[in-house]
Write a protein that holds these residues in place. Structure first.
Motif, mmCIF file in Angstrom:
data_model
loop_
_atom_site.group_PDB
_atom_site.id
_atom_site.type_symbol
_atom_site.label_atom_id
_atom_site.label_comp_id
_atom_site.label_asym_id
_atom_site.label_seq_id
_atom_site.Cartn_x
_atom_site.Cartn_y
_atom_site.Cartn_z
ATOM 1 N N LYS A 142 0.837 -1.184 0.000
ATOM 2 C CA LYS A 142 0.000 0.000 0.000
ATOM 3 C C LYS A 142 0.873 1.235 0.000
ATOM 4 O O LYS A 142 1.180 1.778 -1.043
ATOM 5 C CB LYS A 142 -0.922 -0.042 1.222
ATOM 6 N N MET A 173 4.025 2.598 -0.073
ATOM 7 C CA MET A 173 5.430 2.340 -0.300
ATOM 8 C C MET A 173 5.964 3.329 -1.338
ATOM 9 O O MET A 173 5.198 3.865 -2.134
ATOM 10 C CB MET A 173 5.604 0.915 -0.821
ATOM 11 N N ALA A 227 17.646 6.822 -9.740
ATOM 12 C CA ALA A 227 16.337 6.207 -9.499
ATOM 13 C C ALA A 227 15.383 7.278 -8.996
ATOM 14 O O ALA A 227 15.668 7.964 -8.020
ATOM 15 C CB ALA A 227 16.464 5.082 -8.483
ATOM 16 N N VAL A 228 14.244 7.419 -9.655
ATOM 17 C CA VAL A 228 13.294 8.490 -9.337
ATOM 18 C C VAL A 228 12.004 7.896 -8.767
ATOM 19 O O VAL A 228 11.348 7.069 -9.411
ATOM 20 C CB VAL A 228 12.965 9.323 -10.596
ATOM 21 N N VAL A 229 11.681 8.315 -7.556
ATOM 22 C CA VAL A 229 10.429 7.884 -6.914
ATOM 23 C C VAL A 229 9.347 8.872 -7.287
ATOM 24 O O VAL A 229 9.493 10.083 -7.065
ATOM 25 C CB VAL A 229 10.581 7.849 -5.377
ATOM 26 N N THR A 230 8.271 8.367 -7.875
ATOM 27 C CA THR A 230 7.195 9.260 -8.336
ATOM 28 C C THR A 230 5.867 9.007 -7.633
ATOM 29 O O THR A 230 4.978 9.841 -7.687
ATOM 30 C CB THR A 230 6.974 9.096 -9.848
ATOM 31 N N HIS A 231 5.716 7.830 -7.002
ATOM 32 C CA HIS A 231 4.448 7.467 -6.373
ATOM 33 C C HIS A 231 4.700 6.908 -4.982
ATOM 34 O O HIS A 231 5.771 6.372 -4.717
ATOM 35 C CB HIS A 231 3.702 6.413 -7.207
ATOM 36 N N HIS A 232 3.666 6.985 -4.123
ATOM 37 C CA HIS A 232 3.845 6.454 -2.786
ATOM 38 C C HIS A 232 2.826 5.383 -2.433
ATOM 39 O O HIS A 232 2.617 5.070 -1.268
ATOM 40 C CB HIS A 232 3.845 7.568 -1.733
ATOM 41 N N ARG A 233 2.190 4.814 -3.433
ATOM 42 C CA ARG A 233 1.214 3.764 -3.135
ATOM 43 C C ARG A 233 1.013 2.864 -4.345
ATOM 44 O O ARG A 233 1.134 3.307 -5.485
ATOM 45 C CB ARG A 233 -0.130 4.387 -2.748
ATOM 46 N N LEU A 234 0.690 1.605 -4.060
ATOM 47 C CA LEU A 234 0.353 0.671 -5.127
ATOM 48 C C LEU A 234 -1.122 0.312 -5.009
ATOM 49 O O LEU A 234 -1.666 0.252 -3.919
ATOM 50 C CB LEU A 234 1.179 -0.610 -4.983
ATOM 51 N N GLY A 263 -2.668 -7.371 -11.431
ATOM 52 C CA GLY A 263 -1.334 -7.095 -10.898
ATOM 53 C C GLY A 263 -1.321 -5.742 -10.183
ATOM 54 O O GLY A 263 -2.309 -5.008 -10.186
ATOM 55 N N LEU A 264 -0.211 -5.425 -9.569
ATOM 56 C CA LEU A 264 -0.105 -4.150 -8.857
ATOM 57 C C LEU A 264 0.427 -3.054 -9.777
ATOM 58 O O LEU A 264 1.277 -3.308 -10.633
ATOM 59 C CB LEU A 264 0.840 -4.310 -7.660
ATOM 60 N N ILE A 265 -0.077 -1.858 -9.599
ATOM 61 C CA ILE A 265 0.442 -0.703 -10.343
ATOM 62 C C ILE A 265 0.575 0.490 -9.389
ATOM 63 O O ILE A 265 -0.078 0.528 -8.354
ATOM 64 C CB ILE A 265 -0.481 -0.303 -11.530
ATOM 65 N N PRO A 266 1.431 1.442 -9.733
ATOM 66 C CA PRO A 266 1.496 2.663 -8.916
ATOM 67 C C PRO A 266 0.136 3.359 -8.964
ATOM 68 O O PRO A 266 -0.453 3.481 -10.033
ATOM 69 C CB PRO A 266 2.558 3.508 -9.633
ATOM 70 N N LEU A 313 3.530 11.801 -6.309
ATOM 71 C CA LEU A 313 4.184 12.828 -5.496
ATOM 72 C C LEU A 313 4.152 14.168 -6.212
ATOM 73 O O LEU A 313 4.333 14.230 -7.428
ATOM 74 C CB LEU A 313 5.643 12.446 -5.237
ATOM 75 N N PRO A 368 8.836 14.811 -7.395
ATOM 76 C CA PRO A 368 9.496 13.503 -7.359
ATOM 77 C C PRO A 368 10.716 13.547 -6.442
ATOM 78 O O PRO A 368 11.310 14.599 -6.212
ATOM 79 C CB PRO A 368 9.921 13.279 -8.813
#
Lengths: 513, 513
Positions: free
Chosen positions: A91, A93, B94-101, B108-111, B117, B120
């Motif tokens: 959730k 992450m 490495a770029v973090v763009t989302h905080h949840r799946l 399947g899981l997706i952002p 965010l 980013p």
């Protein structure tokens, strides 16, 4: 009794949460970083964590584990394998979707649309799945078992409400992961590591924890059994200070951790995992801190003794520093609590009295001030952090042993302080643990009656499924949770306060961090 | 001379790159993780890194630095502040763009598109900017200076072509960051830390490095000066094993690290940074490894001595284990090279001879085998890893001291091996360092003439800007780079081999990792 002027602005009794924040700031332990939910751990705070790491790492290695290191990134598909684990973690992450930045239209940087990852990567919230993959490669035969690994690492869980050390988006921890040939050995190991945590928490951190099994609803996602150590904070709330999980074959099934047994056929491994994190630092603050700041058990103090010469920027300073240096050298050459004594002679610019209060707030166990007159008399002025005040005079309770006596007795003072903090924590926990509650109304009454109500031990019938959910909901109305089923609780002798059925075990109820 | 049957399939002389991979795999040091560019560091490899950490951390603390911890995530905007730094780093990260799946359409899981965010976050490739922010908060007056920090952490640089330990997307390192009142002190500190690295590399890792300044084109993005230690691998290539940077006021300008000086006016700090990473492990492999696997300097060996009783699953085993245990205890009670001796008695199932070769491949410095006959004669069979073979017989060069003599002499053997590996590395470096080259044609000739051509020291006029670029391009045609300007090089006595102008310094040319 004289009025004492404490070193902090906020008192525990007035506003425990504000007091906690003030300790962290006044002791220069940590601060907000400006990056959402992530803190900066400052040298004094990190020094405490380093001490904890060293002590716990020794215990983990002594029980036959090797450290290893696994990738920070976990492919999304790993989370799709173990259903309960996904439910629990997939959730909040941090998700990496791109591997390059380019200049955007407004000149700022943006993720390069051409550098989108085919499969997003998750910053590890825990490493069960990726370590499971490695275990599946490493375990082939019964001869490879047990496989006992540990990792020290940073992990990320995107927390909405954060509090320094207790709940941060990024935190530091160790996570142990083991694979065993059968259930009995894996369960035994789960409890062995729980005992390692208990010993670490009590003997090193002086927390006086209660070890026990978590109820079904508090289990780690994917675990068959979860055990915890719970520490009582000075506001009576519980802090889960470490957990140890028996994972059954759930993760070995998902990752394919199989071995050829002695009979030549293939079996699934039984695995365990267990972790302790930087939230333990928060537990130390809220267990031992007082209205003057942090108070550190000597085993985890970055400096156990701080010597402060009262320098006056004059030629006499040199003789004073020499006088202090001789004491420093005497102390540094000794061992205390199994390790070389850690002592700092602080000769930086600044008034000794101001520095004294800095080190009081930082919780240095012993502070030794030395002025010109002390030197002339061959003595030093010594403060013990856990007995800071003279209640009659309202002044700091300085002892003035000769320098020689100080050199000989400081190790004993430190050892005594380590023991004495544990005794105090244990007494406080016992005083604030209410037993013999007959029904839930009494529980409600108890928790409504005082600001810092402590814990209540009750008997229950260990309901499961929907019946347990009802209990959990009812507790939730009072912001209560079931902490654990203490291992050393008395036998049951009555009925469940929730269901009225015959009780089968005792559980601890508390508000918790 | 008899034929020796080496413990690896690949020989250094045949295929150095394949040999390197085989050592890592045969010594169970690390393996590919399945996550792009990230490796799993296995217990033996991580044990080596832990030893390095302990030794280097002691040196870093001894020079007055405190460890601290800073967030793994860096806001994008931080990278937009220091222009050169952006240019150097704001590419493959490495770029973090989302905080949840959430669950996607196919299950399947997706952002989660709802959890994007606003800004980013970048997974730190290095921490100059975020530590700069903290320094700006912590430094107010000249009394706060120098500020000397160090961090042990994981960092991520999205590498296209990776090689275990040498170049991985995630790697482990320490990064030191300091702030000073003026240029002279900051430059002095830059060199002090270079010397810490040199001493660590030579005295602990036995690498025999060359310390010197990097040319302008090899500077760290945003640095005014970059210094390095360079180690020669057995294929003659150079490995940059550590760097120390004087950053001038570039980062303090960008982050606002200012202080009130003694005169009461405001000044910018001068900062430094310096780092050493897990690539050092690769350097150890390629410096000391041989056709039988890894060979570890005793100071960084997770186990310095391994005792292997030749167990036969019979009642006599017990006496044999007792016999070995007495030796283990004798050795474990001693100190060598400043620390308690690390010795393992391995009684796991398996043949002693097979285990012997496992530990040979792992590079354990001393391997002691004990069979029933050894016990009857009161002796042990001892192998020293760096003198493994008896050239005449082609067999392992076992010594057979009495158990008592072994108990007394093993510490000396370990100390001798530590020194001897450094001597060997130094001799190899000097033998493969060519001096007195008159022109670039000779350089070309030299590097074309042999498979492992080593390094060439030449004199140059230290061209800058476009003139330097031309030199770099010319070298690039031969896959050569300028490693550094050795600090202890001889004075110049001729003209630049690139420009023909009077030479001002000597530089090392080499192929490099």
């Amino acid at each position: 009794m004289a009025q004492i002027r404490h070193a902090l602005n906020t008192k525990r009794a007035d506003d425990f949460a504000a007091w906690y924040q003030e300790v962290i700031s006044a002791a220069e332990m940590a601060e907000e970083s400006g990056v959402r939910g992530c803190m900066v751990i400052r040298p004094w705070g990190y020094g405490i964590w380093e001490r904890m790491q060293r002590l716990l790492d020794d215990r983990i290695k002594a029980t036959g584990h090797d450290n290893a290191y696994f990738p920070i990134f976990i492919p999304l598909s790993n989370f799709e394998r173990e259903a309960e684990h996904v439910e629990g973690f997939a959730k909040e992450m941090a998700v990496v979707t791109h591997h390059r930045l380019i200049a955007g239209k407004d000149g700022g940087l943006i993720p390069d649309p051409e550098a989108k990852l085919e499969e997003p990567l998750v910053v590890r919230p825990t490493s069960e799945t990726i370590i499971g993959d490695a275990m599946a490669r490493w375990v082939q035969s019964w001869r490879d078992l047990p496989l006992k690994l540990n990792q020290w690492a940073n992990v990320v869980r995107w927390e909405m409400r954060t509090r320094m050390f207790l709940r941060t988006s990024e935190f530091l921890w160790q996570e142990g992961h083991t694979a065993h040939a059968d259930e009995a050995e894996a369960k035994e190991h789960t409890l062995r590591m729980l005992e390692v945590y208990r010993a670490f928490a009590d003997e090193d951190l002086a927390l006086a924890v209660v070890a026990g099994e978590k109820p079904e609803n508090e289990r780690f996602p994917g675990a068959v059994e979860t055990w915890s150590i719970e520490a009582m904070m000075q506001d009576g709330k519980a802090l889960q200070a470490g957990t140890s999980h028996y994972l059954g074959t759930n993760f070995s099934q998902a990752s394919g951790i199989k071995f050829q047994n002695r009979e030549g056929s293939e079996s699934l491994c039984h695995t365990t995992s267990w972790g302790v994190s930087t939230r333990m630092v928060g537990g130390v603050i809220m267990t031992h801190g007082d209205d003057d700041g942090l108070c550190l058990p000597p085993k985890i103090a970055p400096q156990q003794v701080v010597i402060l010469p009262m320098l006056r920027d004059k030629p006499e300073d040199e003789a004073l520093i020499d006088y202090c240096e001789a004491l420093r050298a005497t102390l540094a050459s000794q061992h205390v609590l199994g390790e070389p004594l850690r002592v700092l002679l602080d000769t930086r610019p600044g008034k000794a009295a101001a520095k004294r209060w800095d080190y009081v707030r930082k919780g240095a166990p012993v502070i030794i001030e030395v002025g010109g007159r002390d030197m002339d008399n061959g003595v030093v002025s010594l403060l013990r952090r856990d007995r800071l005040w003279d209640a009659d005079s309202g002044k700091p309770a300085f002892q003035t042993p000769t320098r020689e006596v100080a050199g000989q007795t400081v190790p004993d003072i430190l050892a005594d302080m380590q023991a004495s903090l544990l005794t105090a924590a244990g007494e406080r926990r016992d005083e604030n643990l209410t037993r013999g509650v007959a029904d839930f109304a009494q529980v409600e009454q108890h928790f409504a009656a005082s600001k810092y109500p402590g814990w209540v031990e009750v008997q229950w019938s260990k309901p499961t499924g929907e019946a347990l959910e009802k209990v959990v909901e009812r507790l939730k109305e009072h912001k209560l949770t079931i902490r654990n089923v203490p291992m050393d609780a008395a036998p049951v002798d009555g009925s469940c306060i929730f269901t009225g059925e015959p009780a089968v075990e005792r559980v601890l109820l508390a508000k918790a961090y």
